[in-house]
Design a protein around this motif. Sequence first.
Motif, PDB file in Angstrom:
ATOM      1  N   TYR A 128      15.950  -5.335  -5.941  1.00 19.33           N
ATOM      2  CA  TYR A 128      15.030  -5.244  -4.446  1.00 19.33           C
ATOM      3  C   TYR A 128      13.497  -5.410  -5.054  1.00 19.33           C
ATOM      4  CZ  TYR A 128      12.817  -4.371  -0.255  1.00 19.33           C
ATOM      5  OH  TYR A 128      12.115  -4.166   0.921  1.00 19.33           O
ATOM      6  N   ASN A 129      13.327  -4.170  -6.086  1.00 15.14           N
ATOM      7  CA  ASN A 129      11.925  -4.017  -6.640  1.00 15.14           C
ATOM      8  C   ASN A 129      11.431  -5.152  -7.293  1.00 15.14           C
ATOM      9  OD1 ASN A 129      11.911  -1.551  -5.623  1.00 15.14           O
ATOM     10  ND2 ASN A 129      12.640  -0.364  -7.722  1.00 15.14           N
TER      11      ASN A 129
ATOM     12  N   ILE B  66      11.983  -8.443  -6.449  1.00  9.95           N
ATOM     13  CA  ILE B  66      11.817  -9.359  -5.399  1.00  9.95           C
ATOM     14  C   ILE B  66      10.585  -9.060  -4.724  1.00  9.95           C
ATOM     15  CG2 ILE B  66      12.724  -9.876  -3.160  1.00  9.95           C
ATOM     16  CD1 ILE B  66      15.503  -9.819  -4.089  1.00  9.95           C
ATOM     17  N   VAL B  67      10.489  -7.663  -4.581  1.00  7.64           N
ATOM     18  CA  VAL B  67       9.024  -7.203  -4.123  1.00  7.64           C
ATOM     19  C   VAL B  67       7.743  -7.594  -4.902  1.00  7.64           C
ATOM     20  CG1 VAL B  67       7.749  -5.195  -3.289  1.00  7.64           C
ATOM     21  CG2 VAL B  67       9.836  -5.486  -2.696  1.00  7.64           C
ATOM     22  N   GLU B  68       8.012  -7.457  -6.343  1.00 13.01           N
ATOM     23  CA  GLU B  68       7.103  -7.911  -7.161  1.00 13.01           C
ATOM     24  C   GLU B  68       6.768  -9.175  -7.075  1.00 13.01           C
ATOM     25  OE1 GLU B  68       6.578  -7.899 -12.274  1.00 13.01           O
ATOM     26  OE2 GLU B  68       8.011  -6.566 -11.250  1.00 13.01           O
TER      27      GLU B  68
ATOM     28  N   LEU C 105       6.926 -11.246  -4.676  1.00 12.49           N
ATOM     29  CA  LEU C 105       6.494 -11.592  -3.431  1.00 12.49           C
ATOM     30  C   LEU C 105       4.917 -11.166  -3.565  1.00 12.49           C
ATOM     31  CD1 LEU C 105       9.172 -10.511  -0.876  1.00 12.49           C
ATOM     32  CD2 LEU C 105       8.602 -12.842  -1.495  1.00 12.49           C
TER      33      LEU C 105
ATOM     34  N   ASP D 170       1.376 -10.049  -2.949  1.00 17.31           N
ATOM     35  CA  ASP D 170       0.943  -9.638  -1.540  1.00 17.31           C
ATOM     36  C   ASP D 170       1.548 -10.008  -0.300  1.00 17.31           C
ATOM     37  OD1 ASP D 170       0.071 -12.059  -1.788  1.00 17.31           O
ATOM     38  OD2 ASP D 170      -2.036 -11.625  -2.218  1.00 17.31           O
ATOM     39  N   LYS D 171       2.420 -10.752  -0.483  1.00 19.03           N
ATOM     40  CA  LYS D 171       3.208 -11.313   0.564  1.00 19.03           C
ATOM     41  C   LYS D 171       4.450 -10.254   1.063  1.00 19.03           C
ATOM     42  CE  LYS D 171       2.180 -16.260  -0.075  1.00 19.03           C
ATOM     43  NZ  LYS D 171       2.894 -17.544  -0.106  1.00 19.03           N
ATOM     44  N   ALA D 172       4.742  -9.554   0.400  1.00 15.94           N
ATOM     45  CA  ALA D 172       5.772  -8.418   0.178  1.00 15.94           C
ATOM     46  C   ALA D 172       6.059  -8.208   1.766  1.00 15.94           C
ATOM     47  CB  ALA D 172       5.814  -7.399  -0.683  1.00 15.94           C
ATOM     48  N   SER D 173       5.081  -7.059   2.282  1.00 12.45           N
ATOM     49  CA  SER D 173       5.084  -6.217   3.336  1.00 12.45           C
ATOM     50  C   SER D 173       5.151  -7.462   4.294  1.00 12.45           C
ATOM     51  CB  SER D 173       3.852  -5.444   3.460  1.00 12.45           C
ATOM     52  OG  SER D 173       3.907  -4.817   4.720  1.00 12.45           O
TER      53      SER D 173
ATOM     54  N   LEU E 138       8.792  -8.659   4.335  1.00 11.10           N
ATOM     55  CA  LEU E 138       9.900  -7.965   4.423  1.00 11.10           C
ATOM     56  C   LEU E 138       9.788  -6.935   5.369  1.00 11.10           C
ATOM     57  CD1 LEU E 138      10.119  -7.238   0.412  1.00 11.10           C
ATOM     58  CD2 LEU E 138      11.558  -8.754   1.961  1.00 11.10           C
TER      59      LEU E 138
ATOM     60  N   ALA F  63      10.470 -16.327  -2.104  1.00 13.34           N
ATOM     61  CA  ALA F  63       9.595 -16.427  -0.669  1.00 13.34           C
ATOM     62  C   ALA F  63      10.317 -17.090   0.387  1.00 13.34           C
ATOM     63  CB  ALA F  63       8.011 -16.808  -0.775  1.00 13.34           C
TER      64      ALA F  63
END
Length: 352
Positions: free
Chosen positions: A3-4, A6-8, A10, A12-15, A18, A306
Amino acid sequence: MSYNKIVELLGDKASFLLDHQCKTIDKASLHHPGADFVDRIVALSNRSPQVMKNMQCLLGHGRLKDTGYLSILPVDQGIEHTAGASFAPNPIYFDPENIVKLALEGGANAVASTFGVLAACSRKYAHKIPFIVKLNHNELLTYPNKYDQIMFGSVDEAWNLGATAVGATIYFGSEESNRQLVEVAQAFERAHELGLVTVLWCYLRNNGFNKDGIDYHAAADLTSQANHLGVTIQADIIKQKLPENNGGFKAIGFGKTSEKVYTQLTTNHPIDLTRYQVAGCYMGRSGLINSGGASSGESDLAEAVATAVVNKRAGGMGLISGRKAFQKSMGEGITLLNAIQDVYLEKKITLA
């Protein structure tokens, strides 16, 4: 992929992607994907036991086996975009067997391709990975280009080479769309008679869909209506481009719509726009798979992840990504397909 990671990817689009909560069409209204999708949804329809079996075959293969989600490798671009444009970046894919190998080794649920590609290696692979045979194509050798979808073979021929499903494209909005609609509806009727699953590429094609410098071919309102036409002719799965904007009906000034489409049922958020596409698929009774789009190079992995997040959180059934996977080395292609699948396997990524 964690998951981390995936966040990486993404960034600046992560928040934005998600943490988004959809306040337009509630997730409780959706017929969402799941391990029981065939029992819960397909079994209640008019689909025969053979269609149910083949749908379960699609959903029961690859790394996404028994999740209710699909990861499909589509390679029909040799006709749709010319073989040179498609395979010059990696010429090994001029050989059809490497296309099937990429899907198989990449953990895909199925490989979608042409009669020629799948027939060339059907005896070796038809029992190892589900085949989706594309029935019609837009060939680009006619000059000037006509942008028309024409049949390249029959449903019976697809069944004979071991297909689990058939696919077709309709260019909704084009001058030829009425003929295509009749042809594909008849083909899908025959496919269901033979027990095959039906997949429809619901694309728009009309120069009038460009207005004031804005391209509305991927507008949420227009593509959702295309999806609705697709499920009307009993497509089991709808392939659609990820929405890029909205308000096509209003901007172009044709057809009929409701202001509530724009004030209550959608926002500008990509997940909300994609959920409206799902709504056009009978609220998910027919699964929505979004396309991966063209290869952009180094950004392909992040873009694919994304797109998968948007589709999954919107209520879609998966991703069908081709050029991002096969226009690079096979190892890199496998990595990209696996990254897409990891999004659907990640339990922390839920319906918005």
